[in-house]
Design a protein around this motif. Sequence first.
Motif, PDB file in Angstrom:
ATOM      1  N   ALA A 139      12.333  11.995  10.813  1.00 48.38           N
ATOM      2  CA  ALA A 139      13.324  10.999  11.224  1.00 48.38           C
ATOM      3  C   ALA A 139      13.092   9.713  10.442  1.00 48.38           C
ATOM      4  O   ALA A 139      11.981   9.191  10.413  1.00 48.38           O
ATOM      5  N   VAL A 140      14.131   9.242   9.785  1.00 47.19           N
ATOM      6  CA  VAL A 140      14.076   7.962   9.075  1.00 47.19           C
ATOM      7  C   VAL A 140      14.777   6.922   9.943  1.00 47.19           C
ATOM      8  O   VAL A 140      15.935   7.099  10.327  1.00 47.19           O
ATOM      9  N   LEU A 141      14.064   5.857  10.268  1.00 44.96           N
ATOM     10  CA  LEU A 141      14.612   4.797  11.103  1.00 44.96           C
ATOM     11  C   LEU A 141      14.886   3.580  10.231  1.00 44.96           C
ATOM     12  O   LEU A 141      13.955   3.002   9.668  1.00 44.96           O
ATOM     13  N   LEU A 142      16.149   3.199  10.100  1.00 40.87           N
ATOM     14  CA  LEU A 142      16.514   2.015   9.315  1.00 40.87           C
ATOM     15  C   LEU A 142      16.516   0.823  10.265  1.00 40.87           C
ATOM     16  O   LEU A 142      17.483   0.588  10.988  1.00 40.87           O
ATOM     17  N   ILE A 143      15.429   0.080  10.261  1.00 41.32           N
ATOM     18  CA  ILE A 143      15.163  -0.876  11.336  1.00 41.32           C
ATOM     19  C   ILE A 143      15.575  -2.294  10.992  1.00 41.32           C
ATOM     20  O   ILE A 143      15.253  -2.823   9.927  1.00 41.32           O
ATOM     21  N   SER A 144      16.287  -2.888  11.933  1.00 39.16           N
ATOM     22  CA  SER A 144      16.723  -4.280  11.856  1.00 39.16           C
ATOM     23  C   SER A 144      16.889  -4.783  13.284  1.00 39.16           C
ATOM     24  O   SER A 144      16.716  -4.022  14.246  1.00 39.16           O
ATOM     25  N   ALA A 145      17.248  -6.029  13.441  1.00 39.91           N
ATOM     26  CA  ALA A 145      17.524  -6.547  14.788  1.00 39.91           C
ATOM     27  C   ALA A 145      18.685  -5.793  15.418  1.00 39.91           C
ATOM     28  O   ALA A 145      18.694  -5.523  16.626  1.00 39.91           O
ATOM     29  N   ILE A 172       7.873  10.342  11.710  1.00 43.37           N
ATOM     30  CA  ILE A 172       8.748   9.178  11.832  1.00 43.37           C
ATOM     31  C   ILE A 172       8.502   8.263  10.633  1.00 43.37           C
ATOM     32  O   ILE A 172       7.370   7.871  10.366  1.00 43.37           O
ATOM     33  N   ILE A 173       9.572   7.932   9.916  1.00 37.96           N
ATOM     34  CA  ILE A 173       9.464   7.072   8.738  1.00 37.96           C
ATOM     35  C   ILE A 173      10.317   5.819   8.951  1.00 37.96           C
ATOM     36  O   ILE A 173      11.529   5.836   8.735  1.00 37.96           O
ATOM     37  N   PRO A 174       9.721   4.708   9.387  1.00 39.95           N
ATOM     38  CA  PRO A 174      10.478   3.469   9.514  1.00 39.95           C
ATOM     39  C   PRO A 174      10.701   2.822   8.139  1.00 39.95           C
ATOM     40  O   PRO A 174       9.829   2.862   7.272  1.00 39.95           O
ATOM     41  N   VAL A 175      11.874   2.261   7.963  1.00 42.42           N
ATOM     42  CA  VAL A 175      12.185   1.447   6.787  1.00 42.42           C
ATOM     43  C   VAL A 175      12.663   0.098   7.318  1.00 42.42           C
ATOM     44  O   VAL A 175      13.619   0.044   8.099  1.00 42.42           O
ATOM     45  N   ILE A 176      11.998  -0.971   6.930  1.00 48.16           N
ATOM     46  CA  ILE A 176      12.333  -2.294   7.469  1.00 48.16           C
ATOM     47  C   ILE A 176      13.431  -2.921   6.617  1.00 48.16           C
ATOM     48  O   ILE A 176      13.210  -3.267   5.452  1.00 48.16           O
ATOM     49  N   LYS A 190       3.310   1.693  15.801  1.00 47.91           N
ATOM     50  CA  LYS A 190       2.216   2.621  15.492  1.00 47.91           C
ATOM     51  C   LYS A 190       2.556   3.540  14.320  1.00 47.91           C
ATOM     52  O   LYS A 190       1.670   4.189  13.761  1.00 47.91           O
ATOM     53  N   PHE A 191       3.852   3.590  13.947  1.00 46.03           N
ATOM     54  CA  PHE A 191       4.259   4.377  12.791  1.00 46.03           C
ATOM     55  C   PHE A 191       4.313   3.467  11.566  1.00 46.03           C
ATOM     56  O   PHE A 191       4.989   2.448  11.578  1.00 46.03           O
ATOM     57  N   GLN A 192       3.609   3.840  10.519  1.00 41.65           N
ATOM     58  CA  GLN A 192       3.575   2.992   9.325  1.00 41.65           C
ATOM     59  C   GLN A 192       4.902   3.050   8.595  1.00 41.65           C
ATOM     60  O   GLN A 192       5.398   4.125   8.247  1.00 41.65           O
ATOM     61  N   ALA A 193       5.482   1.898   8.365  1.00 40.08           N
ATOM     62  CA  ALA A 193       6.749   1.814   7.648  1.00 40.08           C
ATOM     63  C   ALA A 193       6.537   2.047   6.164  1.00 40.08           C
ATOM     64  O   ALA A 193       5.459   1.802   5.624  1.00 40.08           O
ATOM     65  N   ILE A 194       7.575   2.516   5.497  1.00 46.19           N
ATOM     66  CA  ILE A 194       7.530   2.703   4.046  1.00 46.19           C
ATOM     67  C   ILE A 194       7.231   1.378   3.355  1.00 46.19           C
ATOM     68  O   ILE A 194       6.423   1.298   2.431  1.00 46.19           O
ATOM     69  N   ASN A 195       7.900   0.320   3.795  1.00 52.59           N
ATOM     70  CA  ASN A 195       7.678  -1.010   3.226  1.00 52.59           C
ATOM     71  C   ASN A 195       7.073  -1.914   4.287  1.00 52.59           C
ATOM     72  O   ASN A 195       7.255  -1.703   5.483  1.00 52.59           O
ATOM     73  N   GLU A 218      10.949  10.611  -1.708  1.00 50.65           N
ATOM     74  CA  GLU A 218       9.722  11.310  -2.095  1.00 50.65           C
ATOM     75  C   GLU A 218       8.924  11.749  -0.882  1.00 50.65           C
ATOM     76  O   GLU A 218       8.395  12.873  -0.858  1.00 50.65           O
ATOM     77  N   ARG A 219       8.834  10.876   0.118  1.00 48.78           N
ATOM     78  CA  ARG A 219       8.080  11.214   1.329  1.00 48.78           C
ATOM     79  C   ARG A 219       8.723  12.411   2.038  1.00 48.78           C
ATOM     80  O   ARG A 219       8.032  13.338   2.476  1.00 48.78           O
ATOM     81  N   ILE A 220      10.030  12.384   2.157  1.00 49.74           N
ATOM     82  CA  ILE A 220      10.732  13.500   2.817  1.00 49.74           C
ATOM     83  C   ILE A 220      10.531  14.790   2.039  1.00 49.74           C
ATOM     84  O   ILE A 220      10.248  15.847   2.603  1.00 49.74           O
ATOM     85  N   GLU A 221      10.679  14.704   0.707  1.00 46.23           N
ATOM     86  CA  GLU A 221      10.508  15.899  -0.126  1.00 46.23           C
ATOM     87  C   GLU A 221       9.109  16.470   0.010  1.00 46.23           C
ATOM     88  O   GLU A 221       8.923  17.687   0.082  1.00 46.23           O
TER      89      GLU A 221
END
Length: 224
Positions: A139-145, A172-176, A190-195, A218-221
């Motif tokens: 799961a990729v989470l595109l995180i914002s307010a 779980i892959i957060p992207v800030i 607790k999940f390390q974000a890509i950035n 790349e991470r997903i692949e």
Amino acid sequence: MAEINWEEFGKLINSKRKEKDISQSTLAKDIGVSQPVISLLERGSPIGINEERIDLLKSKLDISDSEIPQKEKVKVSTKRKRAFISYSHKDKTYFDRLAVHLKPLEKKGLIEAWSDTRISAGELWKTEISKALDQAQVAVLLISADFLASDFIVDNELPPLLEKAKSDGATIIPVILKPCRFVREETLAKFQAINSPEEPLIAASEHESELIYDAVAERIESLL
């Protein structure tokens, strides 16, 4: 290189770099890459890193071959190669660009990138989302307010994803995307974000943004 556990290796690089009091920018210059490449590497994404640069890293940071963590081979079920993309519709521009980076993986049949854009008119959208969540391995989470303020995301998408991460090994892959309270949300932080949360996509240059999107792909692949 294919056997390296990049997440653990990134932590090792970060630790060694801090022990030697070397900044990311200095290390990047020494091995011939940009600072964002080092930032992504320390977070587990080897974008822009080849064997020659790995050797330079090892030499610069005094890392022996025996210290490099190896990745365990895990057999992945072919029926669960779906990547679920969770995002606020107010952040659709970011979703669209990520979708471009994931398209080659879809064309090769390596993954199915699923989002609510896959729901056709007339379908029971809650049922379709529930099925997609159940089948997702990543799961990729595109995180914002806006993401964190979405009642539907917080109440309907996140709970099953977090439960799958806990009980079934889903990643779980957060992207800030933008500054927000991500680091203060215990269930997500607790999940390390890509950035880094200090380096959100909104503040990145086009080059840095593309590196981050590529790192997600790349991470997903590598997982699927």
